[in-house]
Motif scaffolding. Sequence first.
Motif, PDB file in Angstrom:
ATOM      1  N   THR A  25      -6.091 -11.062  12.112  1.00 21.15           N
ATOM      2  CA  THR A  25      -6.099  -9.621  12.315  1.00 21.15           C
ATOM      3  C   THR A  25      -5.865  -9.316  13.789  1.00 21.15           C
ATOM      4  OG1 THR A  25      -7.657  -9.408  10.516  1.00 21.15           O
ATOM      5  CG2 THR A  25      -7.461  -7.531  12.000  1.00 21.15           C
ATOM      6  N   GLY A  26      -4.982  -8.375  14.061  1.00 26.42           N
ATOM      7  CA  GLY A  26      -4.698  -7.974  15.441  1.00 26.42           C
ATOM      8  C   GLY A  26      -3.655  -8.820  16.147  1.00 26.42           C
ATOM      9  N   GLN A  27      -3.247  -9.913  15.549  1.00 34.52           N
ATOM     10  CA  GLN A  27      -2.237 -10.782  16.166  1.00 34.52           C
ATOM     11  C   GLN A  27      -0.838 -10.248  15.850  1.00 34.52           C
ATOM     12  OE1 GLN A  27      -2.597 -14.875  15.050  1.00 34.52           O
ATOM     13  NE2 GLN A  27      -0.632 -15.451  15.902  1.00 34.52           N
ATOM     14  N   PRO A  28       0.032 -10.083  16.881  1.00 31.21           N
ATOM     15  CA  PRO A  28       1.396  -9.615  16.605  1.00 31.21           C
ATOM     16  C   PRO A  28       2.149 -10.593  15.702  1.00 31.21           C
ATOM     17  CG  PRO A  28       0.907  -9.506  18.955  1.00 31.21           C
ATOM     18  CD  PRO A  28      -0.209 -10.281  18.307  1.00 31.21           C
ATOM     19  N   GLN A  29       2.865 -10.034  14.737  1.00 30.11           N
ATOM     20  CA  GLN A  29       3.658 -10.834  13.801  1.00 30.11           C
ATOM     21  C   GLN A  29       5.120 -10.420  13.909  1.00 30.11           C
ATOM     22  OE1 GLN A  29       2.326 -13.264  11.665  1.00 30.11           O
ATOM     23  NE2 GLN A  29       0.492 -12.887  12.891  1.00 30.11           N
ATOM     24  N   LYS A  69       8.070  -7.189  16.860  1.00 28.59           N
ATOM     25  CA  LYS A  69       6.784  -7.655  16.337  1.00 28.59           C
ATOM     26  C   LYS A  69       5.977  -6.427  15.944  1.00 28.59           C
ATOM     27  CE  LYS A  69       6.522 -11.795  19.183  1.00 28.59           C
ATOM     28  NZ  LYS A  69       5.757 -12.504  20.214  1.00 28.59           N
ATOM     29  N   GLN A  71       1.903  -5.224  15.224  1.00 29.81           N
ATOM     30  CA  GLN A  71       0.507  -5.579  15.428  1.00 29.81           C
ATOM     31  C   GLN A  71      -0.355  -4.475  14.817  1.00 29.81           C
ATOM     32  OE1 GLN A  71      -0.760  -5.358  19.531  1.00 29.81           O
ATOM     33  NE2 GLN A  71      -2.325  -6.929  19.220  1.00 29.81           N
ATOM     34  N   VAL A  73      -3.562  -2.559  14.739  1.00 34.85           N
ATOM     35  CA  VAL A  73      -4.708  -2.206  15.590  1.00 34.85           C
ATOM     36  C   VAL A  73      -5.285  -0.933  14.985  1.00 34.85           C
ATOM     37  CG1 VAL A  73      -3.906  -3.396  17.681  1.00 34.85           C
ATOM     38  CG2 VAL A  73      -3.114  -1.093  17.233  1.00 34.85           C
ATOM     39  N   ILE A  76      -0.507   1.035  14.269  1.00 32.48           N
ATOM     40  CA  ILE A  76       0.462  -0.069  14.284  1.00 32.48           C
ATOM     41  C   ILE A  76       1.175  -0.059  15.625  1.00 32.48           C
ATOM     42  CG2 ILE A  76       2.508  -1.067  13.206  1.00 32.48           C
ATOM     43  CD1 ILE A  76       1.747   0.584  10.675  1.00 32.48           C
ATOM     44  N   ASN A  77       1.136  -1.177  16.308  1.00 31.29           N
ATOM     45  CA  ASN A  77       1.940  -1.341  17.519  1.00 31.29           C
ATOM     46  C   ASN A  77       3.247  -2.018  17.130  1.00 31.29           C
ATOM     47  OD1 ASN A  77       0.173  -0.282  19.404  1.00 31.29           O
ATOM     48  ND2 ASN A  77      -0.741  -2.254  19.912  1.00 31.29           N
ATOM     49  N   TYR A  78       4.352  -1.415  17.537  1.00 21.45           N
ATOM     50  CA  TYR A  78       5.663  -2.050  17.405  1.00 21.45           C
ATOM     51  C   TYR A  78       6.027  -2.552  18.793  1.00 21.45           C
ATOM     52  CZ  TYR A  78       6.145  -0.002  12.783  1.00 21.45           C
ATOM     53  OH  TYR A  78       5.964   0.335  11.467  1.00 21.45           O
ATOM     54  N   THR A 116       3.073   2.869  19.676  1.00 23.91           N
ATOM     55  CA  THR A 116       1.908   2.904  18.805  1.00 23.91           C
ATOM     56  C   THR A 116       2.104   4.024  17.785  1.00 23.91           C
ATOM     57  OG1 THR A 116       0.495   2.073  20.564  1.00 23.91           O
ATOM     58  CG2 THR A 116      -0.606   3.119  18.700  1.00 23.91           C
TER      59      THR A 116
END
Length: 134
Positions: A25-29, A69, A71, A73, A76-78, A116
């Motif tokens: 969880t929270g790790q950028p993919q 990526k 993430q 949070v 969603i962070n792009y 975000t």
Amino acid sequence: MFVWFWFVVCVFAAGRCPNAKHVMTGQPQKVPVSGTGVVKAARFAVVEFNRANTEELFAYKIVNITSAKMQIVAGINYILDVQLGRTMCKRRDTDDSEPCALHPEPKECQCCFVVTDVPWENSHILTQSKCHHE
């Protein structure tokens, strides 16, 4: 809410399948650069970039999204690496530089944007913008 549902389903599935890659969880993919959310975030970032780039007469547009990526949070962070090109459109004339033709005297810029997105608040914020000219 829909995004959270699928996130929970994917995390649950990853825990049940022995060969599934573990997602923290929270790790950028990494996500496909052509995904709808990625393209929408990139276009939003470019609009904000053009608004803030007051020393430039011409608007920039996306030439290529080189990596993306996502993430999870509190939203969603792009995290995007985007190549921009200078267009023929004046910066102040348009919010959307996509239909503009590239300038005959090329000037390109490589940017790292973090957008975000908080879907349940219908909110987009450009939280990071680091660009350098090539």
